[in-house]
Motif scaffolding. Structure first.
Motif, PDB file in Angstrom:
ATOM      1  N   GLN A 202       0.802  -1.148  -0.072  1.00 33.51           N
ATOM      2  CA  GLN A 202       0.148  -0.074  -0.018  1.00 33.51           C
ATOM      3  C   GLN A 202       0.803   1.260   0.079  1.00 33.51           C
ATOM      4  OE1 GLN A 202      -3.336  -1.374   3.024  1.00 33.51           O
ATOM      5  NE2 GLN A 202      -4.100  -0.317   1.235  1.00 33.51           N
ATOM      6  N   ARG A 231      -1.334   3.718   2.578  1.00 31.53           N
ATOM      7  CA  ARG A 231      -2.329   4.725   2.071  1.00 31.53           C
ATOM      8  C   ARG A 231      -3.517   3.718   1.387  1.00 31.53           C
ATOM      9  NH1 ARG A 231      -0.608   7.671   4.908  1.00 31.53           N
ATOM     10  NH2 ARG A 231       0.392   9.681   4.328  1.00 31.53           N
ATOM     11  N   ASP A 233      -6.279   2.079  -0.705  1.00 27.45           N
ATOM     12  CA  ASP A 233      -6.487   1.811  -2.394  1.00 27.45           C
ATOM     13  C   ASP A 233      -7.693   2.731  -2.850  1.00 27.45           C
ATOM     14  OD1 ASP A 233      -9.099   0.661  -1.631  1.00 27.45           O
ATOM     15  OD2 ASP A 233      -7.986  -1.457  -1.913  1.00 27.45           O
ATOM     16  N   GLU A 234      -8.164   2.289  -4.201  1.00 25.78           N
ATOM     17  CA  GLU A 234      -8.890   3.150  -4.792  1.00 25.78           C
ATOM     18  C   GLU A 234     -10.385   3.016  -4.282  1.00 25.78           C
ATOM     19  OE1 GLU A 234      -8.360  -0.773  -7.139  1.00 25.78           O
ATOM     20  OE2 GLU A 234      -7.199   1.177  -6.032  1.00 25.78           O
ATOM     21  N   THR A 235     -10.593   2.063  -3.523  1.00 30.37           N
ATOM     22  CA  THR A 235     -11.872   1.830  -2.952  1.00 30.37           C
ATOM     23  C   THR A 235     -12.071   2.372  -1.444  1.00 30.37           C
ATOM     24  OG1 THR A 235     -11.433  -0.314  -2.052  1.00 30.37           O
ATOM     25  CG2 THR A 235     -12.165  -0.498  -4.142  1.00 30.37           C
ATOM     26  N   ARG A 238      -8.080   0.226   3.343  1.00 29.41           N
ATOM     27  CA  ARG A 238      -6.636   0.174   4.037  1.00 29.41           C
ATOM     28  C   ARG A 238      -6.383  -1.087   5.002  1.00 29.41           C
ATOM     29  NH1 ARG A 238      -6.389   4.362   7.223  1.00 29.41           N
ATOM     30  NH2 ARG A 238      -6.244   3.027   8.897  1.00 29.41           N
TER      31      ARG A 238
END
Length: 254
Positions: A202, A231, A233-235, A238
């Protein structure tokens, strides 16, 4: 809390300048956006200064996993210090090898290390996709291979795009660990870093290396920085993030 241990090398194994070896450690973990923290990590120091450390990344989430992961980490770290990380991981494996009467025993992936004050090689063992890195003061090197289907497909020539879809499929785990599935590496670098995939998956590899370069002399600061840098993710998901940092060096002027 960071730990530090010192021990002079025994007769016949003195370091060049006769300064004592120092092993300093840092540990950090942060809960992700799921139910609870399924990661755990422990560092254990023997009376003679030998250090054992382990990172456990529980598979899935839920109260049972979060209760079991610290027990696995404690067992792996203590036995790694005494018997080596292979013994540490196999001992932890025995705690979860049986699925239990309800069939819901926890499982995990893991990485463990043993560092001796009088030896310049740190021994690492792992199973699954927990990782061990080494930093020699100039470059960061990954010493472990992820035991995932995606990694195996890439190694056999399958396209990166297709293989990436299988990166979350494990080929082995701690509950199924045997001598043949727990791999070994030796690290001569001055800094050894153990991470769960919530750290290395991540953040970009260059950011991870930049953080190591910045905090290489401060294991606790580095562990904190690695965990904080993970960090979503796009959804917005974490993962739990956990890191242990072990610095091996010689202290002068003491």
């Amino acid at each position: 809390m960071p730990l530090e241990t010192r021990k002079s090398a025994p007769t016949g194994q003195q370091k060049k300048d006769d300064d004592p070896m120092t092993i300093t450690t840092g540990l950090a973990t942060r809960e992700g956006t799921a139910q609870d923290n399924a990661d755990a990590a422990r560092v254990y120091v023997l009376e003679d200064g030998i250090v054992g450390a382990a990172v456990i990344d529980g598979i899935g989430h839920g109260p049972h996993t979060s209760r079991t992961a610290p027990l696995l980490a404690e067992t792996a770290a203590r036995i790694s210090a005494r018997r080596g990380p292979l013994g540490g991981l196999l001992a932890a494996s025995e705690l979860i090898a049986d699925r239990g009467a309800d069939g819901e025993e926890a499982d995990a992936v893991a990485v463990a290390v043993r560092v001796r004050p009088d030896d310049d090689i740190a021994v690492v063992n792992w199973t699954g996709d927990a990782r061990a890195y080494g930093w020699d003061g100039a470059r960061l090197e990954l010493y472990t291979d992820d035991h995932t289907v995606g990694k195996q497909l890439r190694a056999n020539g399958v396209s990166v795009k297709i293989a990436r879809e299988h990166d979350n499929w494990l080929r082995t785990s701690l509950a199924r660990a045997t001598i043949g599935t727990v791999y070994t590496a030796g690290i001569r670098d001055q800094v050894v870093i153990l991470t769960s995939d919530g750290v290395h998956d991540q953040m970009p590899a260059d950011i991870l290396e930049d953080l190591v370069r910045e905090h290489q002399d401060a294991p606790q600061a580095l562990a904190d920085a690695l965990v904080a840098a993970a960090r979503p993710d796009e959804t917005g998901y974490r993962d739990d993030a956990t890191a242990i940092v072990v610095r091996i060096g010689q202290q002068t002027g003491r």
